[in-house]
Design a protein around this motif. Sequence first.
Motif, PDB file in Angstrom:
ATOM      1  N   ASN A   1       2.830  11.947  -0.433  1.00  0.00           N
ATOM      2  CA  ASN A   1       2.705  10.720  -1.207  1.00  0.00           C
ATOM      3  C   ASN A   1       3.880   9.748  -0.709  1.00  0.00           C
ATOM      4  O   ASN A   1       4.889   9.865  -0.998  1.00  0.00           O
ATOM      5  CB  ASN A   1       2.889  10.890  -2.753  1.00  0.00           C
TER       6      ASN A   1
ATOM      7  N   SER B   1      -1.366   8.858   0.165  1.00  0.00           N
ATOM      8  CA  SER B   1      -1.632  10.330  -0.320  1.00  0.00           C
ATOM      9  C   SER B   1      -2.555  11.134   0.636  1.00  0.00           C
ATOM     10  O   SER B   1      -3.430  10.711   0.882  1.00  0.00           O
ATOM     11  CB  SER B   1      -1.914  10.252  -1.730  1.00  0.00           C
TER      12      SER B   1
ATOM     13  N   HIS C   1       0.899  -1.147  -0.072  1.00  0.00           N
ATOM     14  CA  HIS C   1       0.004   0.014  -0.002  1.00  0.00           C
ATOM     15  C   HIS C   1       0.986   1.137   0.022  1.00  0.00           C
ATOM     16  O   HIS C   1       2.072   1.066   0.362  1.00  0.00           O
ATOM     17  CB  HIS C   1      -0.910  -0.160   1.276  1.00  0.00           C
ATOM     18  N   GLY C   2       0.032   2.391  -0.285  1.00  0.00           N
ATOM     19  CA  GLY C   2       1.103   3.848  -0.159  1.00  0.00           C
ATOM     20  C   GLY C   2      -0.250   4.496   0.496  1.00  0.00           C
ATOM     21  O   GLY C   2      -1.643   4.263   0.396  1.00  0.00           O
TER      22      GLY C   2
ATOM     23  N   CYS D   1      -5.248   5.262   0.020  1.00  0.00           N
ATOM     24  CA  CYS D   1      -4.093   4.439  -0.430  1.00  0.00           C
ATOM     25  C   CYS D   1      -3.970   4.760  -1.909  1.00  0.00           C
ATOM     26  O   CYS D   1      -4.645   4.857  -2.963  1.00  0.00           O
ATOM     27  CB  CYS D   1      -4.850   2.993  -0.392  1.00  0.00           C
ATOM     28  N   SER D   2      -2.728   4.962  -2.139  1.00  0.00           N
ATOM     29  CA  SER D   2      -2.301   5.297  -3.585  1.00  0.00           C
ATOM     30  C   SER D   2      -1.661   4.388  -4.529  1.00  0.00           C
ATOM     31  O   SER D   2      -1.080   4.694  -5.581  1.00  0.00           O
ATOM     32  CB  SER D   2      -1.137   6.478  -3.131  1.00  0.00           C
ATOM     33  N   ILE D   3      -1.906   3.097  -3.933  1.00  0.00           N
ATOM     34  CA  ILE D   3      -1.032   1.946  -4.757  1.00  0.00           C
ATOM     35  C   ILE D   3      -2.404   1.079  -4.987  1.00  0.00           C
ATOM     36  O   ILE D   3      -3.077   0.695  -3.909  1.00  0.00           O
ATOM     37  CB  ILE D   3      -0.043   1.193  -4.335  1.00  0.00           C
TER      38      ILE D   3
ATOM     39  N   GLU E   1       4.906   5.705  -1.124  1.00  0.00           N
ATOM     40  CA  GLU E   1       4.500   4.569  -1.967  1.00  0.00           C
ATOM     41  C   GLU E   1       5.376   3.413  -1.162  1.00  0.00           C
ATOM     42  O   GLU E   1       6.615   3.650  -1.138  1.00  0.00           O
ATOM     43  CB  GLU E   1       5.075   4.533  -3.201  1.00  0.00           C
TER      44      GLU E   1
END
Length: 125
Positions: A86, A79, A76-77, A107-109, A88
């Motif tokens: 951000n 943002s 997960h990432g 979650c950015s991924i 990652e």
Amino acid sequence: MKKGLLVTILFSFILILAACGGNDVDQEASNTSNESSSTNQLVDLTATNFEFDQAEYTVNAGEEVKITLTNEEGMHGISIDEFDVNIEGEGEATFTPDEPGEYTIYCSIPCGQGHSEMTAKLIVK
């Protein structure tokens, strides 16, 4: 006589260099402790598949925040668009929220079927 004078000058020069180096180390230690104390708001997020460990995280406006992400399950990432955060994978970021309000941490991924629902709130007071 010249040899004794040379040894004395060399010894004096070494003492002067050692004294200068000692002050730099003390100053560096002082700066490090000041930097550590300036970030007194810590937000530790732990991510598992499709959720964070908390639904809400609260911080104070005008104070630096250090946010860290640990992945316990899955990749997960995170943002937070308003603060240009951000991360990652696992990591950390710092930012200073100036305006009170509620901000979305997401979650950015892309992590699977529940990815779009993987959000939390950052409440800035």
